[in-house]
Design a protein around this motif. Structure first.
Motif, PDB file in Angstrom:
ATOM      1  N   ALA A 131       0.796  -1.180  -0.074  1.00 39.94           N
ATOM      2  CA  ALA A 131       0.050   0.062   0.059  1.00 39.94           C
ATOM      3  C   ALA A 131       0.868   1.438   0.079  1.00 39.94           C
ATOM      4  N   ALA A 132       1.981   1.437   0.762  1.00 41.45           N
ATOM      5  CA  ALA A 132       2.689   2.453   0.869  1.00 41.45           C
ATOM      6  C   ALA A 132       3.483   2.760  -0.366  1.00 41.45           C
ATOM      7  N   LEU A 133       4.234   1.604  -0.876  1.00 43.88           N
ATOM      8  CA  LEU A 133       4.955   1.713  -2.147  1.00 43.88           C
ATOM      9  C   LEU A 133       3.859   2.063  -3.204  1.00 43.88           C
ATOM     10  N   GLY A 134       2.840   1.635  -3.348  1.00 45.37           N
ATOM     11  CA  GLY A 134       1.975   1.852  -4.359  1.00 45.37           C
ATOM     12  C   GLY A 134       1.539   3.532  -4.347  1.00 45.37           C
ATOM     13  N   TYR A 135       1.481   3.828  -2.978  1.00 46.85           N
ATOM     14  CA  TYR A 135       0.927   5.233  -2.881  1.00 46.85           C
ATOM     15  C   TYR A 135       1.999   6.018  -3.406  1.00 46.85           C
ATOM     16  N   LEU A 136       3.180   5.693  -3.314  1.00 50.54           N
ATOM     17  CA  LEU A 136       4.348   6.507  -3.793  1.00 50.54           C
ATOM     18  C   LEU A 136       4.785   6.193  -5.236  1.00 50.54           C
ATOM     19  N   GLY A 137       4.184   5.395  -5.699  1.00 44.23           N
ATOM     20  CA  GLY A 137       4.353   5.261  -7.083  1.00 44.23           C
ATOM     21  C   GLY A 137       5.799   4.259  -7.306  1.00 44.23           C
ATOM     22  N   LEU A 138       6.192   3.739  -6.365  1.00 44.55           N
ATOM     23  CA  LEU A 138       7.528   3.178  -6.309  1.00 44.55           C
ATOM     24  C   LEU A 138       7.208   1.417  -6.478  1.00 44.55           C
ATOM     25  N   ASP A 139       8.387   0.895  -7.037  1.00 44.86           N
ATOM     26  CA  ASP A 139       8.455  -0.419  -7.485  1.00 44.86           C
ATOM     27  C   ASP A 139       8.864  -1.354  -6.445  1.00 44.86           C
ATOM     28  N   ASP A 140       8.123  -2.218  -5.642  1.00 41.55           N
ATOM     29  CA  ASP A 140       8.460  -3.141  -4.511  1.00 41.55           C
ATOM     30  C   ASP A 140       9.590  -4.035  -5.002  1.00 41.55           C
ATOM     31  N   ASP A 142      12.175  -3.273  -6.445  1.00 36.43           N
ATOM     32  CA  ASP A 142      13.564  -2.460  -6.388  1.00 36.43           C
ATOM     33  C   ASP A 142      13.733  -2.034  -4.833  1.00 36.43           C
ATOM     34  N   ILE A 143      12.651  -1.957  -4.015  1.00 33.72           N
ATOM     35  CA  ILE A 143      12.925  -1.615  -2.799  1.00 33.72           C
ATOM     36  C   ILE A 143      12.513  -2.858  -1.546  1.00 33.72           C
ATOM     37  N   LYS A 144      13.293  -2.960  -0.615  1.00 28.70           N
ATOM     38  CA  LYS A 144      13.143  -3.960   0.227  1.00 28.70           C
ATOM     39  C   LYS A 144      12.496  -3.294   1.445  1.00 28.70           C
ATOM     40  N   VAL A 145      11.637  -3.688   2.081  1.00 29.20           N
ATOM     41  CA  VAL A 145      11.331  -3.225   3.558  1.00 29.20           C
ATOM     42  C   VAL A 145      10.953  -4.276   4.453  1.00 29.20           C
ATOM     43  N   SER A 146      11.498  -4.042   5.507  1.00 27.46           N
ATOM     44  CA  SER A 146      11.652  -5.064   6.804  1.00 27.46           C
ATOM     45  C   SER A 146      10.976  -4.361   7.927  1.00 27.46           C
ATOM     46  N   LEU A 147      10.191  -4.972   8.391  1.00 30.29           N
ATOM     47  CA  LEU A 147       8.981  -4.369   9.510  1.00 30.29           C
ATOM     48  C   LEU A 147       8.950  -5.566  10.516  1.00 30.29           C
ATOM     49  N   LYS A 148       9.524  -5.112  11.860  1.00 30.51           N
ATOM     50  CA  LYS A 148       9.734  -6.012  12.918  1.00 30.51           C
ATOM     51  C   LYS A 148       9.155  -5.328  14.012  1.00 30.51           C
ATOM     52  N   LEU A 149       8.314  -5.863  14.918  1.00 32.91           N
ATOM     53  CA  LEU A 149       7.521  -5.477  16.229  1.00 32.91           C
ATOM     54  C   LEU A 149       7.691  -6.657  16.958  1.00 32.91           C
ATOM     55  N   ALA A 150       8.390  -6.870  17.706  1.00 28.21           N
ATOM     56  CA  ALA A 150       8.507  -8.053  18.699  1.00 28.21           C
ATOM     57  C   ALA A 150       7.260  -8.170  19.646  1.00 28.21           C
ATOM     58  N   ASP A 151       6.736  -9.230  19.920  1.00 27.61           N
ATOM     59  CA  ASP A 151       5.703  -9.570  20.882  1.00 27.61           C
ATOM     60  C   ASP A 151       4.345  -9.020  20.348  1.00 27.61           C
ATOM     61  N   VAL A 152       4.085  -8.523  19.255  1.00 29.01           N
ATOM     62  CA  VAL A 152       2.975  -7.864  18.861  1.00 29.01           C
ATOM     63  C   VAL A 152       2.375  -8.737  17.718  1.00 29.01           C
ATOM     64  N   VAL A 153       1.097  -9.051  17.604  1.00 29.75           N
ATOM     65  CA  VAL A 153       0.764  -9.910  16.602  1.00 29.75           C
ATOM     66  C   VAL A 153      -0.665  -9.449  16.268  1.00 29.75           C
ATOM     67  N   GLY A 154      -1.216  -9.932  14.879  1.00 33.85           N
ATOM     68  CA  GLY A 154      -2.517  -9.406  14.491  1.00 33.85           C
ATOM     69  C   GLY A 154      -2.365  -8.467  13.492  1.00 33.85           C
ATOM     70  N   PRO A 155      -3.366  -7.792  12.814  1.00 31.44           N
ATOM     71  CA  PRO A 155      -3.314  -7.078  11.740  1.00 31.44           C
ATOM     72  C   PRO A 155      -3.564  -5.514  11.927  1.00 31.44           C
ATOM     73  N   SER A 156      -3.777  -5.010  13.159  1.00 34.15           N
ATOM     74  CA  SER A 156      -4.206  -3.742  13.649  1.00 34.15           C
ATOM     75  C   SER A 156      -3.183  -2.517  13.382  1.00 34.15           C
TER      76      SER A 156
END
Length: 263
Positions: A131-140, A142-156
């Motif tokens: 969603a973020a890269l699409g909003y910015l018009g960037l190609d995923d 070419d860009i690698k995004v890593s998201l880490k949030l220990a001990d937090v689960v679910g989609p919210s």
């Protein structure tokens, strides 16, 4: 041969089944969970010593302000919740009684629920990146995004992840911060097309946001009424429906140009 019971004896005998039923009702497990405000985490910074968002393949910018995702803490799916627990929580503003099925898949074991929630988190992170890269018009590619949030689960945390990626890559689009230097909190699922979805527990999440310094809270529009129910003083609600409109609201809040919706 039978002896006649006196009136007090008869009342006592008749009352025994009622007392037994009441005792059973009081101590029987109920299909509810008790929830409280949980931790918040600034997706623009670190959480438990690890950067929440790491981006490679594109230049990133230094950011001011905070984007804090919010959580609730609920009794585990295998914990027995009885009538006294429900009644105690019912009259407290820092706790909420929620149907267990609203928090956990019905009929699953604790291990299965953990795997389900972890899967939801992974899917949410993937959707947030798209969603973020699409909003910015960037190609995923070419860009690698890593998201880490220990001990937090679910989609919210999906919406906040997307906003964090946008702020790190592009800010408000004119060199400024998407946050305007504020502490902004929120909640909401995100789809790959940028649609924001409801999550539940927002009245508790606003309390967590205020506790951790937020002055603005982004809430899925469908949950405005729930968010207003126990809204802490000094916390401004901004309803959101899509990633694009959320960014527009934050830019308008920062620049003072354009309208900022309210619940």
């Amino acid at each position: 041969m039978f002896s006649r019971l006196t009136r007090p004896q008869a009342i006592a005998v008749c009352a025994l089944p009622v007392v037994a039923l009441l005792a059973t009702a009081v101590f029987a497990p109920l299909p509810f969970s008790v929830a409280q405000p949980g931790e918040t985490a600034n997706v623009l910074g670190e959480h438990k010593g690890t950067p929440v968002i790491t981006i490679s393949g594109a230049p990133t910018r230094d950011t001011r302000g905070q984007l804090r995702m919010t959580t609730i803490v609920a009794t585990s799916p295998d914990k027995r919740v009885s009538l006294p627990d429900v009644l105690d929580s019912w009259f407290r503003t820092d706790e909420a009684v929620m149907p267990r099925d609203a928090l956990y898949p019905s009929g699953d074991s604790v291990k299965e629920i953990e795997r389900h929630n972890e899967k939801q988190m992974k899917e949410s992170q993937d959707a947030a990146t798209q969603a973020a890269l699409g909003y910015l018009g960037l190609d995923d590619k070419d860009i690698k995004v890593s998201l880490k949030l220990a001990d937090v689960v679910g989609p919210s945390a999906g919406l906040l992840f997307s906003l964090g990626i946008i702020d790190k890559l592009d800010g408000d689009g004119t060199g400024g911060d998407l946050t305007g230097g504020r502490v902004i909190a929120g909640t909401g699922t995100i789809a790959a097309d940028g649609t924001v979805g409801a999550v539940g527990g927002v009245a508790l999440k606003t309390q967590a946001a205020k506790r951790d310094g937020a002055t603005v809270f982004l809430v899925p529009k469908a949950e405005c009424a729930d968010a207003r129910a126990e809204l802490p003083e000094g916390l401004r609600l901004i309803p959101v429906t899509t990633l694009k409109s959320t960014v527009s609201s934050l830019v308008a809040l920062e620049t003072g140009k354009g309208s900022v919706p309210s619940c």
